[in-house]
Scaffold this active site. Sequence first.
Site, PDB file in Angstrom:
ATOM      1  N   HIS A 297      -6.819  -3.479   7.216  1.00 49.98           N
ATOM      2  CA  HIS A 297      -6.801  -1.900   6.897  1.00 49.98           C
ATOM      3  C   HIS A 297      -6.146  -1.922   5.142  1.00 49.98           C
ATOM      4  CE1 HIS A 297      -8.157   1.022  10.308  1.00 49.98           C
ATOM      5  NE2 HIS A 297      -9.034  -0.147  10.086  1.00 49.98           N
TER       6      HIS A 297
ATOM      7  N   CYS B 209      -1.248   5.450   9.807  1.00 52.23           N
ATOM      8  CA  CYS B 209      -2.521   5.261  10.992  1.00 52.23           C
ATOM      9  C   CYS B 209      -2.736   6.532  11.575  1.00 52.23           C
ATOM     10  CB  CYS B 209      -1.975   3.566  11.866  1.00 52.23           C
ATOM     11  SG  CYS B 209      -2.650   2.822  11.133  1.00 52.23           S
TER      12      CYS B 209
END
Length: 277
Positions: free
Chosen positions: A176, A270
Amino acid sequence: MVIVKDERMSRKRTYLMCPPERFTVAYAINPWMDTSAPVDAELALKQWQLLRETLTGLGHTVHVLPAEDGLPDMVYAANGAFTVDRTAFGARFRYPQRALEADAHRAFYAEQGWAYVEPTEINEGEGDFAYLPEAYGGMILAGHGFRTEAVAHSHAQEALGRPVISLQLVDPRFYHLDVALAALDDKTITYYPGAFSAGSQRVLAQLFPDALVADEADALAFGLNLVSDGRNVVLNAEATGLAAKLASAGYLPVPVELSELKKGGGSVKCCVAELRP
């Protein structure tokens, strides 16, 4: 003449988090996940609570999205959507194990009265989008290569009315954007060049010549998976090297321990979605 560095200024933020009440490593969908490594559920919850208290202690507002059965990765709330100007660009997850998380996030934004853009392509929310309000009138940096499809970037640009810069991720450990790059304030970033393709590295160097460049050790310690309010930078306690670099640049590092949540392949960022009204 003595030149005094401008003091970094914090700005109050609003965040969304989801407690790790269902968190476990039940499957492996990134290189960090090991189903044979047990998760200490009690410790995971304590670490998450400390992260939440750290953010509220800095003066920020934190909304809580309830955890749901069967969705162990829901604690990684950043992946559920990406918001700009009270509009949520919804997520459409790459893996079926996480697909239903999108429904929970959609319901949250509906309850809050936000506009919601239904995604047509795979994208994983703020996991692969970063926003810099002052850069070029409001710029979105967008990652692709592992989780988010590049075509989703053009959809986000049309839906949110902000220029989107596509960046290709090439190292699966940094699957990511938010484990390879972070916004430190409204126009400044930190990133690890090795996570990106050669072309994307050139783009970043051109757009952000004054960026704080992290090294591989910083990135592997999940240091770039951080949350910053422009002055206070909340980051993984293991990222001591990056913390020192941030302090030298005038930021205030705020380390937190998230050893259990790292087992799922995520850290501070996250777990934290920013809500931008």
